[in-house]
Design a protein around this motif. Structure first.
Motif, PDB file in Angstrom:
ATOM      1  N   ASN A   1      35.477  40.386  42.929  1.00 48.97           N
ATOM      2  CA  ASN A   1      34.216  39.705  43.150  1.00 48.97           C
ATOM      3  C   ASN A   1      34.440  38.480  44.031  1.00 48.97           C
ATOM      4  OD1 ASN A   1      34.544  37.160  41.513  1.00 48.97           O
ATOM      5  ND2 ASN A   1      34.794  38.629  39.853  1.00 48.97           N
TER       6      ASN A   1
ATOM      7  N   GLN B   1      32.793  34.489  44.634  1.00 52.73           N
ATOM      8  CA  GLN B   1      31.927  33.487  44.036  1.00 52.73           C
ATOM      9  C   GLN B   1      31.744  32.323  45.008  1.00 52.73           C
ATOM     10  OE1 GLN B   1      33.144  32.451  39.977  1.00 52.73           O
ATOM     11  NE2 GLN B   1      34.420  34.291  39.890  1.00 52.73           N
TER      12      GLN B   1
ATOM     13  N   ARG C   1      29.592  40.922  43.058  1.00 52.20           N
ATOM     14  CA  ARG C   1      30.674  41.868  42.801  1.00 52.20           C
ATOM     15  C   ARG C   1      30.954  42.689  44.056  1.00 52.20           C
ATOM     16  NH1 ARG C   1      31.846  40.937  37.793  1.00 52.20           N
ATOM     17  NH2 ARG C   1      30.196  40.386  36.323  1.00 52.20           N
TER      18      ARG C   1
ATOM     19  N   ASP D   1      38.259  36.684  43.594  1.00 45.50           N
ATOM     20  CA  ASP D   1      39.040  37.213  42.493  1.00 45.50           C
ATOM     21  C   ASP D   1      39.714  38.458  43.037  1.00 45.50           C
ATOM     22  OD1 ASP D   1      38.038  39.068  39.552  1.00 45.50           O
ATOM     23  OD2 ASP D   1      40.004  38.379  40.207  1.00 45.50           O
TER      24      ASP D   1
ATOM     25  N   GLU E   1      44.779  37.975  38.293  1.00 40.01           N
ATOM     26  CA  GLU E   1      43.894  37.208  37.418  1.00 40.01           C
ATOM     27  C   GLU E   1      43.810  35.757  37.819  1.00 40.01           C
ATOM     28  OE1 GLU E   1      44.339  39.769  33.290  1.00 40.01           O
ATOM     29  OE2 GLU E   1      44.656  37.628  33.332  1.00 40.01           O
ATOM     30  N   LYS E   2      43.348  35.498  39.034  1.00 37.73           N
ATOM     31  CA  LYS E   2      43.140  34.101  39.395  1.00 37.73           C
ATOM     32  C   LYS E   2      42.068  34.025  40.466  1.00 37.73           C
ATOM     33  CE  LYS E   2      46.643  33.827  43.025  1.00 37.73           C
ATOM     34  NZ  LYS E   2      47.871  33.176  43.495  1.00 37.73           N
ATOM     35  N   LEU E   3      41.422  32.891  40.517  1.00 34.29           N
ATOM     36  CA  LEU E   3      40.454  32.604  41.563  1.00 34.29           C
ATOM     37  C   LEU E   3      41.144  31.856  42.680  1.00 34.29           C
ATOM     38  CD1 LEU E   3      37.164  31.370  39.848  1.00 34.29           C
ATOM     39  CD2 LEU E   3      37.490  33.437  41.208  1.00 34.29           C
TER      40      LEU E   3
ATOM     41  N   TYR F   1      43.078  26.808  33.551  1.00 38.05           N
ATOM     42  CA  TYR F   1      43.788  26.654  34.820  1.00 38.05           C
ATOM     43  C   TYR F   1      43.976  25.174  35.158  1.00 38.05           C
ATOM     44  CZ  TYR F   1      41.563  31.269  35.482  1.00 38.05           C
ATOM     45  OH  TYR F   1      41.109  32.558  35.331  1.00 38.05           O
TER      46      TYR F   1
ATOM     47  N   TYR G   1      44.218  23.201  38.872  1.00 39.88           N
ATOM     48  CA  TYR G   1      44.135  23.268  40.323  1.00 39.88           C
ATOM     49  C   TYR G   1      44.452  21.887  40.886  1.00 39.88           C
ATOM     50  CZ  TYR G   1      41.720  27.802  40.423  1.00 39.88           C
ATOM     51  OH  TYR G   1      41.392  29.130  40.313  1.00 39.88           O
TER      52      TYR G   1
ATOM     53  N   ILE H   1      45.627  26.754  43.233  1.00 41.22           N
ATOM     54  CA  ILE H   1      45.930  26.961  41.823  1.00 41.22           C
ATOM     55  C   ILE H   1      47.380  26.595  41.541  1.00 41.22           C
ATOM     56  CG2 ILE H   1      46.568  29.398  42.105  1.00 41.22           C
ATOM     57  CD1 ILE H   1      45.139  29.831  39.350  1.00 41.22           C
TER      58      ILE H   1
ATOM     59  N   ASN I   1      46.604  32.008  29.398  1.00 40.41           N
ATOM     60  CA  ASN I   1      45.689  32.865  28.656  1.00 40.41           C
ATOM     61  C   ASN I   1      46.118  32.873  27.201  1.00 40.41           C
ATOM     62  OD1 ASN I   1      44.958  35.744  27.481  1.00 40.41           O
ATOM     63  ND2 ASN I   1      43.512  35.292  29.111  1.00 40.41           N
TER      64      ASN I   1
ATOM     65  N   ILE J   1      50.501  32.607  32.426  1.00 34.38           N
ATOM     66  CA  ILE J   1      50.407  33.851  33.171  1.00 34.38           C
ATOM     67  C   ILE J   1      50.519  33.642  34.677  1.00 34.38           C
ATOM     68  CG2 ILE J   1      49.136  35.141  31.426  1.00 34.38           C
ATOM     69  CD1 ILE J   1      46.568  34.579  32.918  1.00 34.38           C
ATOM     70  N   ILE J   2      50.277  32.429  35.148  1.00 32.60           N
ATOM     71  CA  ILE J   2      50.421  32.145  36.570  1.00 32.60           C
ATOM     72  C   ILE J   2      51.163  30.822  36.721  1.00 32.60           C
ATOM     73  CG2 ILE J   2      49.237  31.516  38.721  1.00 32.60           C
ATOM     74  CD1 ILE J   2      46.950  33.345  37.846  1.00 32.60           C
TER      75      ILE J   2
ATOM     76  N   GLU K   1      52.324  28.980  40.181  1.00 35.16           N
ATOM     77  CA  GLU K   1      52.333  29.145  41.631  1.00 35.16           C
ATOM     78  C   GLU K   1      53.382  28.276  42.315  1.00 35.16           C
ATOM     79  OE1 GLU K   1      50.165  31.095  43.889  1.00 35.16           O
ATOM     80  OE2 GLU K   1      50.175  32.229  42.027  1.00 35.16           O
TER      81      GLU K   1
ATOM     82  N   GLY L   1      40.419  36.221  32.680  1.00 33.63           N
ATOM     83  CA  GLY L   1      41.106  35.735  33.856  1.00 33.63           C
ATOM     84  C   GLY L   1      40.426  36.040  35.169  1.00 33.63           C
ATOM     85  N   GLY L   2      39.623  35.131  35.663  1.00 37.50           N
ATOM     86  CA  GLY L   2      39.151  35.219  37.039  1.00 37.50           C
ATOM     87  C   GLY L   2      38.009  36.169  37.298  1.00 37.50           C
ATOM     88  N   TYR L   3      37.505  36.855  36.274  1.00 40.85           N
ATOM     89  CA  TYR L   3      36.502  37.871  36.557  1.00 40.85           C
ATOM     90  C   TYR L   3      35.077  37.366  36.435  1.00 40.85           C
ATOM     91  CZ  TYR L   3      40.529  40.899  36.092  1.00 40.85           C
ATOM     92  OH  TYR L   3      41.749  41.468  36.242  1.00 40.85           O
TER      93      TYR L   3
END
Lengths: 111, 113
Positions: free
Chosen positions: A31, A33, A50, A92, A97-99, B33, B35, B45, B50, B55-56, B58, B97-99
């Motif tokens: 998606n 945003q 989306r 995304d 799993e990150k923006l 997160y 940033y 990021i 989670n 999980i991340i 960077e 996560g991010g969705y």
């Protein structure tokens, strides 16, 4: 490097005019945003589109998504002084799993 | 009620010091997160957790150490601060996560002198 590149970097328009900002990205997404950031503040979510959608509306906002061109646009109609802010697109990434945020467009509405 | 809150809002400190930034969210989200936003407004990021699990990460210098005591809190500790660490640090959270949309804190402006 940034996933999203926004264009233009800065935009100044008269109040009442429409403002259009563009975002290009590099890889497949789940998606996309758009967020707004007022000076000295955190980011506020505006709209999510989306990958299987082409257009979405929310009030004075209209977002389009062209996955073949890997680009999106944000249109703000009938702009107001309160719309002055920086606008960021965020993607995304598919399988990730990150923006990831774009570089932002600084919008100034002239009263 | 503030959804995502960070403290402090401003932090001025000398090079070499160690400092912490705290973040709390009352949204019941699973993912949080950190940033970093530099002077050119680039948002990058740094970390993602989670349910208290990292999980991340960077490629952030190991002077930065996130800690999540529970899923509502994600703190950021920075050792041996350098001039280049000066930036605005944002905490954010999402239900997954991010969705979906992310909710951001108001930011912590860190100035290293």
């Amino acid at each position: 490097s940034q996933q999203g590149e926004e264009d233009p970097q800065a935009l100044s328009i008269q109040e009442g005019e429409n403002a259009t900002m563009n975002c290009s990205y590099k890889t497949s997404i789940n998606n996309l945003q758009w967020y707004r950031q007022n000076s000295g503040r955190g980011l506020v979510h505006l709209i999510l589109i989306r990958s299987n959608e082409r257009e979405k509306h929310s009030g004075r906002l209209r977002v389009t998504l062209d996955t073949s061109k890997k680009s999106s646009s944000l249109l703000i109609t009938a702009s107001r002084a309160a719309d002055t802010a920086s606008y960021f697109c965020a993607t995304d990434l598919a399988g990730n799993e990150k923006l990831t945020f774009g570089t932002g467009t600084r919008l100034t509405i002239i009263p | 009620d503030t959804a995502v809150s960070q403290t402090p809002k401003y932090l001025v400190t000398q090079m070499g010091n160690d400092k912490s930034i705290k973040c709390e969210q009352n949204l019941g989200h699973d993912t949080m997160y950190w940033y970093k936003q530099d002077s050119k407004k680039f948002l990058k990021i740094m970390f993602s957790y989670n349910n208290k699990e990292l999980i991340i990460n960077e490629t952030v210098p190991n002077r930065f150490s996130p800690k999540s005591p529970d899923k509502a809190h994600l703190n950021l500790h920075i050792n041996s601060l350098e001039l280049g660490d000066s930036a605005v640090y944002f905490c954010a959270s999402t239900p997954t996560g991010g969705y979906t949309e992310a909710f951001f804190g108001q930011g912590t402006r860190l100035t290293v002198v």
